[in-house]
Design an enzyme around this catalytic site. Structure first.
Site, PDB file in Angstrom:
ATOM      1  N   SER A 251       3.597  -3.281   1.861  1.00 22.96           N
ATOM      2  CA  SER A 251       3.315  -3.019   0.456  1.00 22.96           C
ATOM      3  C   SER A 251       1.816  -3.121   0.215  1.00 22.96           C
ATOM      4  O   SER A 251       1.056  -3.461   1.114  1.00 22.96           O
ATOM      5  CB  SER A 251       4.060  -4.015  -0.433  1.00 22.96           C
ATOM      6  N   LYS A 252       1.431  -2.819  -1.009  1.00 18.55           N
ATOM      7  CA  LYS A 252       0.009  -2.797  -1.367  1.00 18.55           C
ATOM      8  C   LYS A 252      -0.756  -4.029  -0.918  1.00 18.55           C
ATOM      9  O   LYS A 252      -1.908  -3.938  -0.517  1.00 18.55           O
ATOM     10  CB  LYS A 252      -0.132  -2.668  -2.886  1.00 18.55           C
TER      11      LYS A 252
END
Ligand code: GLU
Length: 476
Positions: A251-252
């Site tokens: 994820s980010k």
């Protein structure tokens, strides 16, 4: 003849996992002198956008993937957008219906949803088959009168064993009871992924379906459709998930997740290409750096790993760093311009020599700008720095350095460093006692780039001016 396809659903920025799928298909096609096809899975009207298609094309092109057939290229098996293939899908739906492999279901999506909910509440198992059995003539009539179209459901034989022969995972056995009958065309007339993909793969004569592991569970359903239509099966290869180093979903917070973000961050496409190729694949030795040509030469599905691949952002930066050290300053400057680095403060030549000298310190191209910022900061005498200089008794060092710098010829990064060393010897000052006071005086900071490099890049005159103003304070 090998024919493979990359079939993204263009609903957003291309994720690193999809980029890797595209890359593996590309490498496999090129290795086998086959055909690499780009197809758009764009039947999701609401989510497939022109922007997403354009950004996907931009990003895979940036990565260095070119395709032989498909969207924007054409070919003998088009159209290559699912949206434009609805007649084809309908044609095969008719055949499935005629041959008893599918049936029409006269229930709207809303009705199906509420019945399913009802069933779940009462712990009964929902199945389309049961719904069909209870369907009345009256219902069919009223459905038609309202101008509604039935959904099409594929009939799944009960308790049938389906084996996916997978090049990466070996034989994976499924039982048809795991999924039962399933919809292949919704009541809105649009085909579902599992159906459209089979029609496309068959008609486009795809020989190898190389895609993400998350599609493995779809494959038995697809195989049943292939068989019902008497299409020959492609070979399947499901490549592993990509996880973050902490083994959670990427994820980010692990850096970035889309290809576009990495480009914007200043990763070189060839570094990304090399890095992605090693996400789940490795040659027999432990080599890490490969050109595109070498990867094409070596790539083989039999060396694709079953275990999840770990996406390590630090490793990507390290790789990019290595690539940057071997890239011309001119190219780094150009890529920097493309990602809108601010080069306005100095002429291009200055930047080229800055990049040349500082390459060793860059992990990404953004570092060019980031590291240069300290050179453009306003210089102001700071009291606490002056106090420190007094503690170091640095007056003589600064004075001598300034005098000699004025006449230093040639003025280069190396000659500045040599001058500092020489002066240190003469004054019998070493290490931190030598470099730190110079840094403090010239930058008014306790850290930053190497002081001799700093001096070179702000220039002789500016350095002398700074030293004069410090000495003035020290002498007061
Ligand atoms: N559109 C699907 C995806 O992006 C394609 C899967 C496949 O390759 O069959 O996941």
């Amino acid at each position: 003849m090998v024919r493979v396809r990359y079939a993204p659903s263009p609903t957003g920025e291309i994720h690193i996992g999809n980029a890797r799928t595209a890359l593996f298909n590309y490498l496999f096609a090129r290795h086998n002198k086959g055909t690499f096809i780009l197809r758009l899975d764009d039947t999701d009207e609401k989510r497939s956008t022109k922007e997403a298609i354009d950004s996907m094309i931009r990003d895979i092109t940036w990565l260095g993937l070119d395709w032989d057939e498909g969207y924007l290229k054409g070919g003998d098996f088009g159209p290559y957008r699912q949206k434009e293939r609805l007649d084809i899908y309908n044609h095969y739906i008719d055949i499935l219906l005629q041959n008893g492999f599918a049936y029409e279901l006269y229930y709207t999506d809303e009705e199906v949803d509420s019945i399913r909910e009802e069933y779940e509440k009462t712990l009964k198992t929902f199945s389309y088959r049961k719904l069909k059995e209870n369907e009345t003539e009256e219902r069919r009539k009223s459905f038609k009168e309202k101008g509604l179209t039935p959904a099409i459901v594929f009939k799944v034989e009960e308790n049938k064993e389906i084996v996916v022969h997978d090049l990466v995972r070996g034989d994976v056995v499924f039982n048809s009871n795991e999924f039962k009958d399933f919809v292949i065309r919704r009541s809105n007339g649009l085909p579902v992924y599992n159906y459209a993909t089979v029609i496309d793969d068959a008609l486009m004569k795809i020989t190898h379906v190389i895609r993400a592991e998350e599609h493995l569970s779809n494959t038995p359903k697809q195989i049943l459709i292939f068989e019902a239509l008497n299409f020959s099966l492609p070979t399947f290869a499901h490549i592993s998930l990509i996880l973050a180093p902490d083994r959670t979903k990427l994820s980010k917070r692990h850096g970035a997740t889309s290809l576009g973000q990495f480009r914007e961050m200043g990763i070189l496409p060839e570094a990304m290409f090399n890095f992605l190729a090693l996400l789940g694949w490795s040659p027999k030795d432990n080599r890490e750096f490969f050109t595109k040509e070498e990867l094409i030469e070596l790539f083989d599905l039999s060396n694709v790993n079953k275990a999840p691949a770990i996406f390590d952002f630090e490793k990507l930066k390290w790789m990019n760093h290595k690539y940057l050290t071997q890239t011309s300053s001119e190219r780094i400057y150009d890529v920097g311009t493309q990602i809108s680095l601010d080069f306005s403060k100095k002429p291009k030549d200055w930047w080229l020599s800055f990049i040349d000298a500082m390459k060793e310190h860059f992990d990404t191209i953004r570092d060019v700008e980031r590291i240069s910022l300290q050179l453009f900061e306003k210089y102001e005498i700071r009291k606490e720095i002056i106090e420190k200089l007094k503690e170091y008794n640095a007056k003589e060092l600064l004075e001598q350095f300034m005098i000699r710098l004025k006449t230093l010829e040639p003025f280069t990064i190396d000659s500045v460093l040599a001058l500092i060393r020489e002066l240190g010897k003469g004054l019998k000052i070493k290490g931190r006692n030598l470099y730190f006071p110079l840094r403090l005086a010239i930058t008014m900071k306790e850290e930053g780039m190497e002081v001799h490099e700093f001096i070179y890049f702000i220039g002789k005159d500016e350095t002398v001016r700074r030293l004069e103003s410090v000495l003035e304070v020290l002498n007061a």
